[in-house]
Design an enzyme around this catalytic site. Sequence first.
Site, PDB file in Angstrom:
ATOM      1  N   ASN A 195       0.736  -1.171  -0.001  1.00  0.00           N
ATOM      2  CA  ASN A 195       0.014   0.187   0.078  1.00  0.00           C
ATOM      3  C   ASN A 195       0.871   1.207  -0.019  1.00  0.00           C
ATOM      4  OD1 ASN A 195      -2.478   1.789   0.771  1.00  0.00           O
ATOM      5  ND2 ASN A 195      -0.832   2.165   2.544  1.00  0.00           N
ATOM      6  N   GLU A 196       0.308   2.219  -0.942  1.00  0.00           N
ATOM      7  CA  GLU A 196       1.266   3.540  -0.896  1.00  0.00           C
ATOM      8  C   GLU A 196       2.768   3.221  -0.679  1.00  0.00           C
ATOM      9  OE1 GLU A 196      -0.208   6.298   1.965  1.00  0.00           O
ATOM     10  OE2 GLU A 196      -2.193   6.471   0.832  1.00  0.00           O
ATOM     11  N   GLU A 246      -8.699   4.426  -1.877  1.00  0.00           N
ATOM     12  CA  GLU A 246      -8.765   5.276  -0.785  1.00  0.00           C
ATOM     13  C   GLU A 246      -9.180   6.771  -1.318  1.00  0.00           C
ATOM     14  OE1 GLU A 246      -5.599   5.724   2.117  1.00  0.00           O
ATOM     15  OE2 GLU A 246      -5.047   3.731   2.124  1.00  0.00           O
TER      16      GLU A 246
END
Length: 515
Positions: free
Chosen positions: A195-196, A319
């Site tokens: 993630n990210e 998100e």
Amino acid sequence: MIKRTILAISVTTALAVCGSAFAQVAVTIDTAKPGPVIDKNVYGQFAEHLGTGIYEGMWVGPNSKIPNTKGWRNDVVGALKELRVPLVRWPGGCFADEYHWKDGIGPRNKRPVKVNTNWGNVTEDNAVGTHEFFDLAELLGSQVYINGNLGTGSVQEMSEWIEYMTSPSKSTLAEMRRKNGRDKPWKVDFFAVGNEMWGCGGNMNPEHYANLYKNTTTFIRAPQEYKPKIIASGGHTDDVKWADVLTREVKNDMAGVSFHYYTIPTGKWEVKGAATGFPESQWFSTMQNTLRMDKFIRDNKAVMDKNDPEKKVGLFVDEWGTWYDVEPGTNAGFLYQQNSLRDAVVAALNFNIFHEHADRVRMTNIAQMVNVLQAMILTDKTRMVLTPTYHAYKMYVPFQDATSLPVALENNTTYSAGSQSVPQVSASAARAKDGKVYLALVNTDPNKATEVTVNVGAAAAAKFTGQVLTAAKMDAHNTFDAPNAVKPASYSAQAAGGKLTVQLPAKSVIVGAVE
């Protein structure tokens, strides 16, 4: 695809209706040219181990005096089921890249206690792990999206987690799952590799991540009937390099590339703006900033269309939502904020954008489900309150798996602040699974109502039946003492003189069936 025409023009005709001046905007729905299906997962949710988003907000444990099922609050689960939540992402977020799945299995009183270094440095007792999360998904009737740990984890760890969850064999890991209470394998619908990765997931560049991704997916093996669709960690805001590199370098085992964008009133992370009590200038900047989502999606689609013209890979906005300064007196790491009518308008504007790009946007996950950022629900011990965003989601339920229809807007007015402006009206239409045509309308102007005439093809529609969400104040919100301050009201309109006119109040969202 839905076509939104943004016109900044002067209104030459005004009508006096109910003592207010209205300008007529014309909406035409083209039912003869159906577009792509709006994937139900566009209405997905996100639950991270963050603040009281899971613990207290949803999970109270099976021994709690708060009524629960398998530890999950009955009131919260019941409310979420009304939204027909199609998908839940878990366990993060930034938390995912410090989460080790073996910490969250076995007897809860024997699980290791860690520190959540991303969010508040509070203790994490791992009471909610793999089995508990799947219990929640089964209670909601939703698909699951599990985010793997690439940051502090390993290829082996992710490979073994998939085996633990999906193997029907007699392997050691499958037998461990059975020992922990689950005989049959689970269906893991989606699995993300990190993630990210540009930030909290490892601060790496997309070329390096693309190689790590390919290495990892080589070893994510599951029986075909349980095999998850794999998601690559993508970019954010105006950064399209991630979508470009990944769709060029990764040819297989990639269902989607993720994308993150948060709406911040001030545009500054240091001082974002308050959730309530804000000036109109921040209402305007919030509308302006959230509408940037359209350009960001278009820019990512452009590079993806070049590299993946067959559109095999989706753009998953996993998100998004509003991000304000935390409520005074709360832990800054918990990201707890109030939720007002402004948030409902933001949600609806984004829904309409996602519908317009349904050819690529096949999943989104608002941040987050309960008590964190733009939440559906706020809780305080035994009490629960539904937010305006919750009501927006419920109003848009008919759009899940509906077929998008082109919409043309004529004479659209603008909502202005100084020399800057945004379109006053946003519209989206689709033919739902029940066969009806649904229309969603949003008025971004907090001061001025407008009239919208509705046509279906060349003919005027006969009637409109649905709901309207609005309030007297820009920051109107629900509290535990006044839980129904902002809630939808029934709305209907009949054609007169061969014309169907929908009265769109200031700062409002309307969704209904057109016949």
